[in-house]
Design a protein around this motif. Structure first.
Motif, PDB file in Angstrom:
ATOM      1  N   CYS A 125     -11.748  20.375  -5.943  1.00 46.71           N
ATOM      2  CA  CYS A 125     -11.257  21.262  -6.995  1.00 46.71           C
ATOM      3  C   CYS A 125     -10.568  20.393  -8.051  1.00 46.71           C
ATOM      4  CB  CYS A 125     -10.302  22.279  -6.403  1.00 46.71           C
ATOM      5  SG  CYS A 125     -11.023  23.267  -5.084  1.00 46.71           S
ATOM      6  N   HIS A 126     -11.123  20.371  -9.253  1.00 43.62           N
ATOM      7  CA  HIS A 126     -10.698  19.379 -10.238  1.00 43.62           C
ATOM      8  C   HIS A 126      -9.245  19.516 -10.679  1.00 43.62           C
ATOM      9  CE1 HIS A 126     -12.166  22.730 -12.687  1.00 43.62           C
ATOM     10  NE2 HIS A 126     -11.351  22.300 -13.624  1.00 43.62           N
ATOM     11  N   THR A 127      -8.726  20.707 -10.844  1.00 43.13           N
ATOM     12  CA  THR A 127      -7.363  20.854 -11.329  1.00 43.13           C
ATOM     13  C   THR A 127      -6.355  20.317 -10.319  1.00 43.13           C
ATOM     14  OG1 THR A 127      -8.044  22.807 -12.583  1.00 43.13           O
ATOM     15  CG2 THR A 127      -5.673  22.475 -12.272  1.00 43.13           C
ATOM     16  N   ILE A 128      -6.518  20.662  -9.063  1.00 46.11           N
ATOM     17  CA  ILE A 128      -5.566  20.196  -8.049  1.00 46.11           C
ATOM     18  C   ILE A 128      -5.697  18.689  -7.830  1.00 46.11           C
ATOM     19  CG2 ILE A 128      -6.967  20.664  -5.992  1.00 46.11           C
ATOM     20  CD1 ILE A 128      -3.182  21.254  -6.284  1.00 46.11           C
ATOM     21  N   GLU A 129      -6.913  18.147  -7.954  1.00 54.39           N
ATOM     22  CA  GLU A 129      -7.078  16.695  -7.810  1.00 54.39           C
ATOM     23  C   GLU A 129      -6.361  15.957  -8.931  1.00 54.39           C
ATOM     24  OE1 GLU A 129      -8.186  15.078  -5.254  1.00 54.39           O
ATOM     25  OE2 GLU A 129      -8.913  16.839  -4.192  1.00 54.39           O
ATOM     26  N   ARG A 130      -6.430  16.470 -10.167  1.00 54.27           N
ATOM     27  CA  ARG A 130      -5.685  15.857 -11.281  1.00 54.27           C
ATOM     28  C   ARG A 130      -4.179  15.981 -11.040  1.00 54.27           C
ATOM     29  NH1 ARG A 130      -8.991  18.608 -14.911  1.00 54.27           N
ATOM     30  NH2 ARG A 130      -7.239  19.904 -15.497  1.00 54.27           N
ATOM     31  N   PHE A 131      -3.770  17.150 -10.545  1.00 52.71           N
ATOM     32  CA  PHE A 131      -2.351  17.355 -10.271  1.00 52.71           C
ATOM     33  C   PHE A 131      -1.869  16.393  -9.187  1.00 52.71           C
ATOM     34  CE2 PHE A 131       1.295  19.822  -8.572  1.00 52.71           C
ATOM     35  CZ  PHE A 131       2.012  19.970  -9.745  1.00 52.71           C
ATOM     36  N   ASN A 132      -2.673  16.220  -8.128  1.00 49.40           N
ATOM     37  CA  ASN A 132      -2.335  15.271  -7.064  1.00 49.40           C
ATOM     38  C   ASN A 132      -2.138  13.874  -7.627  1.00 49.40           C
ATOM     39  OD1 ASN A 132      -2.679  17.326  -5.220  1.00 49.40           O
ATOM     40  ND2 ASN A 132      -4.624  16.587  -4.435  1.00 49.40           N
ATOM     41  N   ARG A 133      -3.076  13.452  -8.458  1.00 50.22           N
ATOM     42  CA  ARG A 133      -3.007  12.110  -9.040  1.00 50.22           C
ATOM     43  C   ARG A 133      -1.752  11.961  -9.901  1.00 50.22           C
ATOM     44  NH1 ARG A 133      -8.237  11.504  -9.822  1.00 50.22           N
ATOM     45  NH2 ARG A 133      -8.251  12.707 -11.721  1.00 50.22           N
ATOM     46  N   THR A 134      -1.427  13.001 -10.671  1.00 49.57           N
ATOM     47  CA  THR A 134      -0.237  12.954 -11.514  1.00 49.57           C
ATOM     48  C   THR A 134       1.032  12.854 -10.669  1.00 49.57           C
ATOM     49  OG1 THR A 134      -1.354  14.245 -13.213  1.00 49.57           O
ATOM     50  CG2 THR A 134       1.049  14.175 -13.314  1.00 49.57           C
ATOM     51  N   VAL A 135       1.095  13.638  -9.594  1.00 51.17           N
ATOM     52  CA  VAL A 135       2.277  13.594  -8.715  1.00 51.17           C
ATOM     53  C   VAL A 135       2.434  12.194  -8.128  1.00 51.17           C
ATOM     54  CG1 VAL A 135       3.249  14.455  -6.539  1.00 51.17           C
ATOM     55  CG2 VAL A 135       2.284  16.060  -8.198  1.00 51.17           C
ATOM     56  N   LYS A 136       1.335  11.616  -7.633  1.00 45.67           N
ATOM     57  CA  LYS A 136       1.408  10.264  -7.054  1.00 45.67           C
ATOM     58  C   LYS A 136       1.811   9.236  -8.105  1.00 45.67           C
ATOM     59  CE  LYS A 136      -1.783  10.783  -3.202  1.00 45.67           C
ATOM     60  NZ  LYS A 136      -3.024  10.324  -2.581  1.00 45.67           N
ATOM     61  N   GLU A 137       1.249   9.365  -9.319  1.00 46.23           N
ATOM     62  CA  GLU A 137       1.563   8.409 -10.378  1.00 46.23           C
ATOM     63  C   GLU A 137       3.020   8.512 -10.811  1.00 46.23           C
ATOM     64  OE1 GLU A 137      -1.340   9.340 -13.350  1.00 46.23           O
ATOM     65  OE2 GLU A 137      -2.925   8.227 -12.324  1.00 46.23           O
ATOM     66  N   GLU A 184       0.824  -1.200   0.000  1.00 53.35           N
ATOM     67  CA  GLU A 184       0.000   0.000   0.000  1.00 53.35           C
ATOM     68  C   GLU A 184       0.864   1.258   0.000  1.00 53.35           C
ATOM     69  OE1 GLU A 184      -2.553   0.769   3.394  1.00 53.35           O
ATOM     70  OE2 GLU A 184      -4.041   1.588   2.026  1.00 53.35           O
ATOM     71  N   ARG A 185       1.970   1.234   0.716  1.00 57.31           N
ATOM     72  CA  ARG A 185       2.874   2.392   0.741  1.00 57.31           C
ATOM     73  C   ARG A 185       3.510   2.615  -0.621  1.00 57.31           C
ATOM     74  NH1 ARG A 185       5.230   4.552   5.775  1.00 57.31           N
ATOM     75  NH2 ARG A 185       6.669   5.325   4.227  1.00 57.31           N
ATOM     76  N   ILE A 186       3.808   1.535  -1.342  1.00 53.91           N
ATOM     77  CA  ILE A 186       4.454   1.662  -2.648  1.00 53.91           C
ATOM     78  C   ILE A 186       3.434   1.989  -3.738  1.00 53.91           C
ATOM     79  CG2 ILE A 186       5.699   0.398  -4.448  1.00 53.91           C
ATOM     80  CD1 ILE A 186       7.091  -1.136  -2.139  1.00 53.91           C
ATOM     81  N   PHE A 187       2.311   1.262  -3.767  1.00 59.31           N
ATOM     82  CA  PHE A 187       1.368   1.376  -4.866  1.00 59.31           C
ATOM     83  C   PHE A 187       0.159   2.257  -4.564  1.00 59.31           C
ATOM     84  CE2 PHE A 187       3.737  -1.427  -7.304  1.00 59.31           C
ATOM     85  CZ  PHE A 187       4.107  -2.519  -6.533  1.00 59.31           C
ATOM     86  N   GLY A 188      -0.012   2.695  -3.334  1.00 56.69           N
ATOM     87  CA  GLY A 188      -1.143   3.550  -2.987  1.00 56.69           C
ATOM     88  C   GLY A 188      -2.289   2.745  -2.413  1.00 56.69           C
ATOM     89  N   GLY A 189      -3.398   3.454  -2.166  1.00 58.97           N
ATOM     90  CA  GLY A 189      -4.569   2.850  -1.544  1.00 58.97           C
ATOM     91  C   GLY A 189      -5.300   1.890  -2.460  1.00 58.97           C
ATOM     92  N   CYS A 190      -6.373   1.375  -1.936  1.00 60.05           N
ATOM     93  CA  CYS A 190      -7.132   0.368  -2.684  1.00 60.05           C
ATOM     94  C   CYS A 190      -7.911   1.009  -3.836  1.00 60.05           C
ATOM     95  CB  CYS A 190      -8.077  -0.376  -1.748  1.00 60.05           C
ATOM     96  SG  CYS A 190      -9.486   0.595  -1.200  1.00 60.05           S
ATOM     97  N   VAL A 191      -8.219   0.197  -4.840  1.00 57.81           N
ATOM     98  CA  VAL A 191      -8.925   0.659  -6.029  1.00 57.81           C
ATOM     99  C   VAL A 191     -10.305   1.189  -5.664  1.00 57.81           C
ATOM    100  CG1 VAL A 191      -9.850  -0.073  -8.252  1.00 57.81           C
ATOM    101  CG2 VAL A 191      -7.643  -0.920  -7.484  1.00 57.81           C
ATOM    102  N   VAL A 192     -11.001   0.528  -4.762  1.00 60.09           N
ATOM    103  CA  VAL A 192     -12.337   0.963  -4.369  1.00 60.09           C
ATOM    104  C   VAL A 192     -12.291   2.379  -3.789  1.00 60.09           C
ATOM    105  CG1 VAL A 192     -14.285   0.493  -2.836  1.00 60.09           C
ATOM    106  CG2 VAL A 192     -13.138  -1.393  -3.994  1.00 60.09           C
ATOM    107  N   CYS A 193     -11.300   2.669  -2.955  1.00 57.20           N
ATOM    108  CA  CYS A 193     -11.165   4.011  -2.371  1.00 57.20           C
ATOM    109  C   CYS A 193     -10.927   5.050  -3.459  1.00 57.20           C
ATOM    110  CB  CYS A 193     -10.034   4.053  -1.360  1.00 57.20           C
ATOM    111  SG  CYS A 193     -10.300   2.975   0.063  1.00 57.20           S
ATOM    112  N   LYS A 194     -10.056   4.708  -4.416  1.00 58.54           N
ATOM    113  CA  LYS A 194      -9.775   5.647  -5.501  1.00 58.54           C
ATOM    114  C   LYS A 194     -11.013   5.885  -6.351  1.00 58.54           C
ATOM    115  CE  LYS A 194      -4.883   4.617  -5.864  1.00 58.54           C
ATOM    116  NZ  LYS A 194      -3.833   4.037  -6.657  1.00 58.54           N
ATOM    117  N   LEU A 195     -11.742   4.818  -6.671  1.00 61.91           N
ATOM    118  CA  LEU A 195     -12.955   4.969  -7.471  1.00 61.91           C
ATOM    119  C   LEU A 195     -14.005   5.792  -6.739  1.00 61.91           C
ATOM    120  CD1 LEU A 195     -13.299   1.438  -9.085  1.00 61.91           C
ATOM    121  CD2 LEU A 195     -12.672   3.565 -10.213  1.00 61.91           C
ATOM    122  N   ALA A 196     -14.112   5.598  -5.439  1.00 64.74           N
ATOM    123  CA  ALA A 196     -15.086   6.358  -4.661  1.00 64.74           C
ATOM    124  C   ALA A 196     -14.756   7.837  -4.713  1.00 64.74           C
ATOM    125  CB  ALA A 196     -15.111   5.867  -3.218  1.00 64.74           C
TER     126      ALA A 196
END
Length: 194
Positions: A138-150, A15-27
């Motif tokens: 806020c959609h722009t920062i959420e996309r940016f967050n996802r990009t940083v994590k990815e 979880e620390r390496i790959f992130g949280g569960c898929v269900v949490c991300k989809l929610a």
């Protein structure tokens, strides 16, 4: 689970390496997004900035993105208390002021720490604060967050030695800087790198 060869420690590490569960991300992705109450189009750097708190490998950051330029910043914060967030926002203000662009409006979701920091603790600096409506982001920062994590995960995994956790905050800063210097292959494209 009895008979399962995977240990709790392995699940924690994955979880620390790959992130949280898929269900949490989809929610989270099914929640509505918003740039907050009706705002104007940004006219210069620092005019409209979206901010959010992000966790990467259990380390907390205040992350922002300028809506005019797409320029991202990240500040390590030790906790969600208003005073820690205030220090990060003061650093953000100082950065933009040094560059000659005072911050006009800071937009964020209804993060309690950010709301508390703004309500009475943040010196106003002439900056307005806008919060998104409840249960929205806020959609722009959420996309940016996802990009940083990815981008953080493969960057971490590409280093051929074990990176000490205390260096993760610097690696996150490197990832944000690498996004900032991404040059589009098509100079006429209006799509941001995230």
């Amino acid at each position: 689970i009895d008979g399962n060869p995977i240990t709790k420690a392995e699940i924690y590490l994955a979880e620390r390496i790959f992130g949280g569960c898929v269900v949490c991300k989809l929610a989270k992705m099914t929640e509505t997004t918003s740039s907050g109450p009706a705002t104007h189009e940004p006219t210069h750097p620092g005019d409209l900035i979206e901010a959010d708190i992000i966790f990467i490998c259990g380390i907390m950051f205040l992350i922002t993105v300028d809506l005019f330029t797409g320029f991202g910043t990240v500040f390590h914060i030790k906790d969600r208390k208003a005073i820690s967030i205030r220090e990060a926002i003061n650093e953000l203000h100082s950065l933009y002021t040094r560059l000659g662009f005072p911050i006009g409006t800071l937009i964020s979701d209804r993060e309690k720490g950010i709301m508390a920091a703004y309500n009475g603790l943040i010196p106003p600096f002439g900056m307005k604060q806008i919060f998104s409506s409840p249960n929205s982001h806020c959609h722009t920062i959420e996309r940016f967050n996802r990009t940083v994590k990815e981008r953080f995960r493969p960057t971490l995994m590409s280093i051929p030695w074990l990176v000490p956790e205390r260096w993760y905050k610097y690696l996150v800063g490197y990832v944000v800087n690498s996004i900032n210097v991404t040059i589009p292959t098509d100079p006429t494209a209006t799509q941001s790198p995230y």
